[in-house]
Design a protein around this motif. Structure first.
Motif, PDB file in Angstrom:
ATOM      1  N   PRO A  18      47.731 110.023  50.265  1.00 18.34           N
ATOM      2  CA  PRO A  18      48.642 110.651  50.524  1.00 18.34           C
ATOM      3  C   PRO A  18      48.928 109.642  52.293  1.00 18.34           C
ATOM      4  CG  PRO A  18      46.994 111.800  51.352  1.00 18.34           C
ATOM      5  CD  PRO A  18      45.936 111.193  49.665  1.00 18.34           C
ATOM      6  N   TRP A  19      49.938 110.363  52.369  1.00 18.21           N
ATOM      7  CA  TRP A  19      50.424 109.697  53.788  1.00 18.21           C
ATOM      8  C   TRP A  19      50.626 110.774  54.964  1.00 18.21           C
ATOM      9  CZ3 TRP A  19      51.094 104.692  53.449  1.00 18.21           C
ATOM     10  CH2 TRP A  19      51.077 103.618  52.170  1.00 18.21           C
ATOM     11  N   VAL A  20      50.484 109.654  56.144  1.00 20.29           N
ATOM     12  CA  VAL A  20      50.263 110.900  57.189  1.00 20.29           C
ATOM     13  C   VAL A  20      51.092 110.942  58.531  1.00 20.29           C
ATOM     14  CG1 VAL A  20      48.775 112.042  59.221  1.00 20.29           C
ATOM     15  CG2 VAL A  20      48.015 111.417  57.028  1.00 20.29           C
ATOM     16  N   VAL A  21      52.335 110.722  59.267  1.00 23.96           N
ATOM     17  CA  VAL A  21      52.712 110.764  60.256  1.00 23.96           C
ATOM     18  C   VAL A  21      52.177 111.788  61.000  1.00 23.96           C
ATOM     19  CG1 VAL A  21      55.087 110.442  61.359  1.00 23.96           C
ATOM     20  CG2 VAL A  21      54.980 109.902  58.752  1.00 23.96           C
ATOM     21  N   PHE A  22      51.989 110.928  62.882  1.00 30.10           N
ATOM     22  CA  PHE A  22      51.500 111.673  63.568  1.00 30.10           C
ATOM     23  C   PHE A  22      52.628 111.704  64.732  1.00 30.10           C
ATOM     24  CE2 PHE A  22      48.196 109.303  62.064  1.00 30.10           C
ATOM     25  CZ  PHE A  22      47.047 109.756  62.107  1.00 30.10           C
TER      26      PHE A  22
ATOM     27  N   PHE B  76      51.963 106.800  61.782  1.00 29.75           N
ATOM     28  CA  PHE B  76      51.935 106.431  60.496  1.00 29.75           C
ATOM     29  C   PHE B  76      50.703 105.567  60.234  1.00 29.75           C
ATOM     30  CE2 PHE B  76      54.249 105.499  55.865  1.00 29.75           C
ATOM     31  CZ  PHE B  76      53.685 105.682  55.649  1.00 29.75           C
ATOM     32  N   ARG B  77      49.924 106.856  58.747  1.00 30.85           N
ATOM     33  CA  ARG B  77      48.860 105.652  58.053  1.00 30.85           C
ATOM     34  C   ARG B  77      48.553 106.334  57.251  1.00 30.85           C
ATOM     35  NH1 ARG B  77      44.614 103.586  61.142  1.00 30.85           N
ATOM     36  NH2 ARG B  77      44.102 103.079  59.258  1.00 30.85           N
ATOM     37  N   GLN B  78      48.077 105.545  56.035  1.00 31.46           N
ATOM     38  CA  GLN B  78      47.402 106.287  54.637  1.00 31.46           C
ATOM     39  C   GLN B  78      46.210 106.799  54.860  1.00 31.46           C
ATOM     40  OE1 GLN B  78      45.881 103.626  51.628  1.00 31.46           O
ATOM     41  NE2 GLN B  78      47.994 104.462  49.790  1.00 31.46           N
ATOM     42  N   ALA B  79      45.998 108.071  54.501  1.00 27.60           N
ATOM     43  CA  ALA B  79      44.990 108.843  54.489  1.00 27.60           C
ATOM     44  C   ALA B  79      44.132 107.730  53.551  1.00 27.60           C
ATOM     45  CB  ALA B  79      45.198 110.334  54.245  1.00 27.60           C
ATOM     46  N   MET B  80      42.936 107.979  53.924  1.00 27.46           N
ATOM     47  CA  MET B  80      41.535 107.568  53.423  1.00 27.46           C
ATOM     48  C   MET B  80      41.124 106.235  52.961  1.00 27.46           C
ATOM     49  SD  MET B  80      40.840 111.707  51.699  1.00 27.46           S
ATOM     50  CE  MET B  80      42.899 111.455  51.220  1.00 27.46           C
ATOM     51  N   SER B  81      42.657 105.464  53.906  1.00 26.81           N
ATOM     52  CA  SER B  81      42.572 104.041  53.368  1.00 26.81           C
ATOM     53  C   SER B  81      42.239 103.095  54.002  1.00 26.81           C
ATOM     54  CB  SER B  81      43.861 103.610  53.886  1.00 26.81           C
ATOM     55  OG  SER B  81      44.311 104.441  55.662  1.00 26.81           O
ATOM     56  N   GLY B  82      40.991 103.127  54.631  1.00 18.47           N
ATOM     57  CA  GLY B  82      39.695 102.341  55.615  1.00 18.47           C
ATOM     58  C   GLY B  82      39.806 101.346  56.217  1.00 18.47           C
ATOM     59  N   ASN B  83      39.482 100.518  56.046  1.00 13.71           N
ATOM     60  CA  ASN B  83      39.794  98.908  57.270  1.00 13.71           C
ATOM     61  C   ASN B  83      41.393  98.750  56.887  1.00 13.71           C
ATOM     62  OD1 ASN B  83      37.493  99.705  58.545  1.00 13.71           O
ATOM     63  ND2 ASN B  83      36.591  98.326  56.923  1.00 13.71           N
TER      64      ASN B  83
ATOM     65  N   VAL C  36      57.348 107.144  49.712  1.00 13.85           N
ATOM     66  CA  VAL C  36      56.168 106.679  49.044  1.00 13.85           C
ATOM     67  C   VAL C  36      56.144 108.015  47.674  1.00 13.85           C
ATOM     68  CG1 VAL C  36      55.174 106.893  51.249  1.00 13.85           C
ATOM     69  CG2 VAL C  36      55.797 108.873  50.796  1.00 13.85           C
ATOM     70  N   ASP C  37      55.113 107.689  46.719  1.00  9.84           N
ATOM     71  CA  ASP C  37      55.136 109.034  46.028  1.00  9.84           C
ATOM     72  C   ASP C  37      54.231 109.705  45.608  1.00  9.84           C
ATOM     73  OD1 ASP C  37      53.477 107.023  45.433  1.00  9.84           O
ATOM     74  OD2 ASP C  37      54.404 106.414  43.366  1.00  9.84           O
ATOM     75  N   THR C  38      53.384 109.685  47.157  1.00 15.50           N
ATOM     76  CA  THR C  38      52.518 111.387  46.934  1.00 15.50           C
ATOM     77  C   THR C  38      52.393 111.581  48.219  1.00 15.50           C
ATOM     78  OG1 THR C  38      50.691 109.247  48.408  1.00 15.50           O
ATOM     79  CG2 THR C  38      50.638 109.551  45.871  1.00 15.50           C
ATOM     80  N   PRO C  39      51.780 112.558  48.471  1.00 12.81           N
ATOM     81  CA  PRO C  39      51.921 114.128  49.605  1.00 12.81           C
ATOM     82  C   PRO C  39      52.059 113.263  50.620  1.00 12.81           C
ATOM     83  CG  PRO C  39      50.572 114.656  47.839  1.00 12.81           C
ATOM     84  CD  PRO C  39      50.828 113.487  47.616  1.00 12.81           C
ATOM     85  N   LEU C  40      52.889 113.470  51.601  1.00 13.16           N
ATOM     86  CA  LEU C  40      53.584 113.462  52.981  1.00 13.16           C
ATOM     87  C   LEU C  40      52.832 114.237  54.300  1.00 13.16           C
ATOM     88  CD1 LEU C  40      54.422 111.457  55.160  1.00 13.16           C
ATOM     89  CD2 LEU C  40      56.942 112.844  54.551  1.00 13.16           C
TER      90      LEU C  40
ATOM     91  N   GLY D  79      62.288  97.886  68.380  1.00 13.89           N
ATOM     92  CA  GLY D  79      62.281  98.860  67.919  1.00 13.89           C
ATOM     93  C   GLY D  79      62.758 100.206  67.572  1.00 13.89           C
ATOM     94  N   CYS D  80      62.382 100.636  66.595  1.00 12.38           N
ATOM     95  CA  CYS D  80      63.436 101.928  66.238  1.00 12.38           C
ATOM     96  C   CYS D  80      62.459 102.670  65.455  1.00 12.38           C
ATOM     97  CB  CYS D  80      64.758 101.544  65.563  1.00 12.38           C
ATOM     98  SG  CYS D  80      64.585 101.218  63.881  1.00 12.38           S
ATOM     99  N   CYS D  81      63.116 103.913  65.179  1.00 13.62           N
ATOM    100  CA  CYS D  81      62.782 104.530  64.255  1.00 13.62           C
ATOM    101  C   CYS D  81      62.408 104.909  62.940  1.00 13.62           C
ATOM    102  CB  CYS D  81      63.384 106.407  64.596  1.00 13.62           C
ATOM    103  SG  CYS D  81      62.793 107.255  65.752  1.00 13.62           S
ATOM    104  N   ILE D  82      61.843 104.577  62.289  1.00 11.43           N
ATOM    105  CA  ILE D  82      61.566 104.484  61.135  1.00 11.43           C
ATOM    106  C   ILE D  82      61.439 105.965  59.896  1.00 11.43           C
ATOM    107  CG2 ILE D  82      59.956 103.633  59.064  1.00 11.43           C
ATOM    108  CD1 ILE D  82      59.435 101.448  60.939  1.00 11.43           C
ATOM    109  N   ARG D  83      62.528 105.905  59.457  1.00 13.29           N
ATOM    110  CA  ARG D  83      62.204 106.852  57.740  1.00 13.29           C
ATOM    111  C   ARG D  83      61.341 107.069  57.034  1.00 13.29           C
ATOM    112  NH1 ARG D  83      67.362 105.540  61.094  1.00 13.29           N
ATOM    113  NH2 ARG D  83      69.114 107.342  61.338  1.00 13.29           N
ATOM    114  N   VAL D  84      60.130 108.057  56.572  1.00 14.50           N
ATOM    115  CA  VAL D  84      59.433 108.128  55.642  1.00 14.50           C
ATOM    116  C   VAL D  84      60.432 109.404  54.534  1.00 14.50           C
ATOM    117  CG1 VAL D  84      57.546 108.362  54.939  1.00 14.50           C
ATOM    118  CG2 VAL D  84      57.412 107.381  57.301  1.00 14.50           C
TER     119      VAL D  84
END
Length: 253
Positions: free
Chosen positions: A76-80, A131-138, A176-180, A212-217
């Motif tokens: 999954p993916w996470v937007v903070f 914006f990060r991918q969850a559980m993606s390690g380093n 993305v094709d997994t939960p956000l 910079g700008c806002c990126i849509r997910v």
């Protein structure tokens, strides 16, 4: 059978997601190119875009593109997010990547009023800041997607020597094709995760100047709706900047 093996391999790659994103924007009325290239403004080398959706324009003055990076994954993916992520950040900069002429036209338009485009430029202070991918390690595939999309937008919007003034707009999108999820910190210090189908976050870097700008997910569940929203945004830009387009064609700007 060989066909079955190839199909199984393809399903494990990002190609089906790219095809789905391309089809959604094509159905919304965009001219779509897959595996398009652009000139990296930092390295001055050619780079590839997963999907490039361009709003059709026979005149060539108002240039509107959506740069789409597709990230297929099992994680999954996470937007903070926070209440002040966009506080004091220039709303024209947050809007998208633009040419100098486009930014000037927007700035002047804000003074006289932009009836259709105005709501797109008005932003609350609450928003995403990471914006990060969850559980993606380093590894950080979220950063790779973000920097790739932003560089492509800058490469597309930059003014080119010898060209007439262009009102160029480029908007970075990650599909993305997994939960956000959106993650925020509550007043009691606990983290709150909220499942969403679309979000956005402020992203900036130096390549070499600050940009910079806002990126849509966007998730695949929201993809077709988002493509229609993107088309509505393109229509709003064209509607409110008709006078600037005419002035450029007359050689006033």
């Amino acid at each position: 059978m060989l066909v079955d093996k190839i199909t199984e391999w393809l399903q494990k790659t990002g190609f089906p997601l790219e095809m789905e994103a391309a089809d959604a924007f094509r159905q919304a009325g965009f001219d779509v190119r897959q595996s398009a290239t652009y000139m990296d403004p930092q390295s001055e080398k050619g780079r590839e875009i997963d999907v490039l959706a361009m709003d059709p324009d026979l005149i060539g003055v108002i240039d509107i593109s959506f740069v789409i990076e597709c990230k297929s994954s099992e994680k999954p993916w996470v937007v903070f997010t926070s209440d002040d992520a966009l506080s004091h950040y220039n709303r024209l900069s947050a809007f998208g990547i633009t040419s100098e002429a486009a930014r000037r036209a927007l700035s002047q338009g804000l003074h006289r009023g932009l009836p259709t485009l105005g709501p797109y430029l008005s932003r609350p202070t609450r928003g995403g800041f990471g914006f990060r991918q969850a559980m993606s390690g380093n590894s950080d595939p979220a950063y790779d997607a973000s920097i790739g999309a932003l560089k492509a937008c800058l490469g597309l919007a930059l003014d080119r020597d010898g060209d007439m003034s262009r009102l160029a707009f480029a908007f970075p999108v990650i599909v993305v094709d997994t939960p956000l999820f959106e993650c925020t910190r509550k007043l009691d210090g606990e983290l709150e995760l909220t499942p969403v189908e679309r979000s956005e976050f402020l992203f900036s870097t130096h390549i070499p100047s600050h940009v910079g700008c806002c990126i849509r997910v966007v998730t695949t569940a929201y993809l077709q709706r988002f493509a229609r929203e993107a088309k509505a945004l393109a229509n709003a830009i064209r509607e409110d900047l008709q006078a600037e387009e005419r002035n450029i064609l007359r050689g006033v700007i």
